[in-house]
Design an enzyme around this catalytic site. Structure first.
Site, short mmCIF file in Angstrom:
data_model
loop_
_atom_site.label_atom_id
_atom_site.label_comp_id
_atom_site.label_asym_id
_atom_site.label_seq_id
_atom_site.Cartn_x
_atom_site.Cartn_y
_atom_site.Cartn_z
CE LYS A 1 -0.47 46.58 87.11
NZ LYS A 1 0.30 46.58 85.86
P1 NAD Z 1 -5.78 53.72 80.13
O1 NAD Z 1 -6.62 53.94 81.33
O2 NAD Z 1 -4.90 54.81 79.66
O3 NAD Z 1 -6.70 53.26 78.89
C1 NAD Z 1 -7.60 52.18 78.95
C2 NAD Z 1 -8.49 52.30 77.73
O4 NAD Z 1 -9.32 51.14 77.64
C3 NAD Z 1 -9.45 53.50 77.77
O5 NAD Z 1 -9.54 54.06 76.48
C4 NAD Z 1 -10.78 52.87 78.16
O6 NAD Z 1 -11.88 53.63 77.72
C5 NAD Z 1 -10.66 51.56 77.43
N1 NAD Z 1 -11.54 50.48 77.89
C6 NAD Z 1 -11.84 50.10 79.17
N2 NAD Z 1 -12.69 49.08 79.15
C7 NAD Z 1 -12.94 48.79 77.85
C8 NAD Z 1 -13.73 47.82 77.17
N3 NAD Z 1 -14.43 46.92 77.85
N4 NAD Z 1 -13.71 47.83 75.82
C9 NAD Z 1 -13.00 48.74 75.13
N5 NAD Z 1 -12.23 49.66 75.71
C10 NAD Z 1 -12.20 49.69 77.06
O7 NAD Z 1 -4.94 52.39 80.44
P2 NAD Z 1 -3.58 51.91 79.75
O8 NAD Z 1 -2.46 52.36 80.60
O9 NAD Z 1 -3.61 52.22 78.30
O10 NAD Z 1 -3.72 50.33 79.98
C11 NAD Z 1 -4.43 49.51 79.07
C12 NAD Z 1 -3.93 48.09 79.21
O11 NAD Z 1 -2.53 48.07 78.96
C13 NAD Z 1 -4.12 47.48 80.61
O12 NAD Z 1 -4.35 46.10 80.49
C14 NAD Z 1 -2.77 47.73 81.25
O13 NAD Z 1 -2.52 46.84 82.33
C15 NAD Z 1 -1.87 47.49 80.06
N6 NAD Z 1 -0.53 48.07 80.20
C16 NAD Z 1 -0.35 49.40 80.33
C17 NAD Z 1 0.94 49.90 80.47
C18 NAD Z 1 1.22 51.37 80.59
O14 NAD Z 1 2.40 51.74 80.59
N7 NAD Z 1 0.24 52.23 80.67
C19 NAD Z 1 2.03 49.03 80.46
C20 NAD Z 1 1.81 47.67 80.29
C21 NAD Z 1 0.52 47.21 80.15
#
Ligand code: NAD
Length: 422
Positions: A106
């Site tokens: 990561k």
């Molecule tokens: P992203 O940046 O696209 O979205 C994150 C979202 O969370 C945004 O809408 C942001 O405004 C919101 N957010 C941030 N802090 C917040 C809070 N305190 N309360 C409410 N909302 C909040 O990111 P993503 O890719 O969707 O990732 C989100 C989670 O999913 C992370 O934990 C990431 O590690 C996990 N994840 C993502 C992927 C992927 O393929 N993108 C894969 C596995 C896991």
């Protein structure tokens, strides 16, 4: 008492799972609990006003026992080494749970990307790539998007890696735009994988997604796509939040409109037509299914009693602390753990990597069908093991994963690799 870090929580969970899996080989467990390599770099850029600034950044390569390191890159002001170590370790576990031939890594930059212009973001991404390009590569370590990073940034990484290495290497990074070698279906993969797991788990208990109510914390790639899929399957999304506010509507939010609003750069705090409440509120909404899809450490011992949902689909990484997990389990809340529920992203990243290496382009239907099979298979294995051992899905998934990593470490000749310092 000092607060337990995310990486400490990882170690504690590995110990609990090792006991369940019957792994007592300390040397192997120590390998699983120790990242293989940690890269800490400074990333300089020139801002639009001509000022020079330097950001701290990391790439942690946790385990290559089962294949090249694989894992996303996060841009967030709270990024720190401990968090990146935990996220890297979770990737090693996740790739093992879904049984794809990759390890875990990561990366992250400590930055608030909202304070940078597009030109500055490009400069930052290229500067970070310039710092780490020697330690990544299609057969070494393959980054992907995570919080606040997207396909545009992955395209910049692929391009910058190509310039530095004098190669054309789309397989160095996944989550690229389709035009630049990305895979059909990668955009919704994390949510789709979670949907498959939820569907299988609810089916097994005689429940169904249709007519269920859903609350979602986080409305980015994972959360917004989950909202679309669950809505399309007949569920009502009654609450959702981004980092600025939460919105709720008991009859169901207009999901497509919210997604369109967010994709135009909108923030929930600007949505005057709704009651806006604290960003935490969806965690405690009256809903059948809670989807944490923001950041780690959200459901804790201090608030787990307030969770009303009966299902928790962890699309975020590490949203639930071990204490909160135990509290939810006692109340028979069914938690579908991150290392299974959000693995769809890395599975389709794996498909993207395969397509790039073989110069192939798979159709969206092909990607979706393969993803569904992989996720169902992983779910079945975890569910069987959890039933057999009378344990939680999380510990069952960890036990399966560390057993697979341990097997790879042993068959890779542990002594030989240690002697080589690998
Ligand atoms: P992203 O940046 O696209 O979205 C994150 C979202 O969370 C945004 O809408 C942001 O405004 C919101 N957010 C941030 N802090 C917040 C809070 N305190 N309360 C409410 N909302 C909040 O990111 P993503 O890719 O969707 O990732 C989100 C989670 O999913 C992370 O934990 C990431 O590690 C996990 N994840 C993502 C992927 C992927 O393929 N993108 C894969 C596995 C896991």
């Amino acid at each position: 008492m000092t607060e337990e870090s995310a990486f400490d929580r990882f170690i504690r969970t590995v110990d609990s799972a090792a006991a369940i899996a019957g792994i007592s080989d300390d040397a192997v467990l120590q390998r699983i609990k120790t990242p293989e390599r940690i890269h800490e770099v400074s990333v300089p850029i020139t801002r639009d006003d001509g000022k020079q600034v330097i950001f701290s950044a990391y790439r942690v390569q946790h385990s290559s026992a089962r294949g090249p390191y694989k894992g996303g890159i996060r841009y967030h002001p709270n990024v720190n080494l401990d968090e990146v170590k935990a996220l890297a370790a979770w990737m090693s576990i996740k790739t093992a749970v879904v049984n794809i031939p990759l390890g875990g890594g990561k990366g992250g930059i400590t930055v608030d990307p909202k304070t940078l212009s597009k030109t500055e973001l490009e400069a930052l991404t290229r500067s970070y790539t310039e710092r780490i390009w020697r330690v990544i590569g299609p057969q070494v370590d393959i980054p992907a998007p995570d919080v606040n990073t997207n396909s545009q940034m992955m395209d910049w990484i692929a391009d910058e890696y190509g310039r530095q290495s004098r190669t054309i290497s789309p397989a160095v990074v996944t989550g690229k735009s389709i035009a630049f070698g990305g895979s059909a279906g990668r955009d919704i993969a994390t949510a789709q994988g979670g949907f498959e797991v939820l569907h299988a788990a609810m089916e097994a208990t005689g429940e169904r997604i249709k007519d269920s109510t859903v609350a979602i914390q986080g409305f980015g790639n994972a959360g917004a796509n989950a909202a679309l899929l669950l809505h399309a399957a007949g569920a009502r999304v009654v609450a959702a939040s981004d980092s600025t506010a939460a919105v709720s509507l008991p009859d169901g939010l207009p999901v497509a409109d919210l997604v369109a609003f967010k994709s135009r750069g909108g923030s929930f705090r600007e949505l005057d037509a709704y009651d806006r409440t604290s960003v935490e509120d969806p965690l405690f909404s009256e809903a059948d299914i809670l989807v944490p899809a923001a950041l780690e450490g959200q459901i804790t011992a201090a608030n787990a009693d307030r969770v009303k949902a009966r299902w928790v689909l962890e699309l975020a990484n590490g949203p639930t602390t071990p204490e909160a997990d135990a509290m939810l389990e006692r109340r028979r809340v069914r938690v579908l753990p991150d290392i299974l529920a959000n693995a769809g992203g890395v599975v389709v990243s794996y498909y993207e990597w395969l397509q790039n290496l073989h110069a192939e382009t798979w159709l969206r239907e092909e990607v979706e069908a393969r993803l569904a099979v992989t996720m169902r298979r992983a779910y079945e294995r975890v569910s069987e093991f959890a039933t057999f051992k009378r344990t939680s899905f999380r510990l069952a998934a960890y036990a399966i994963a560390i057993d697979r990593i341990a097997a790879a470490l042993r068959s890779n000749s542990l002594e030989g690799r240690v002697a080589l310092g690998r």
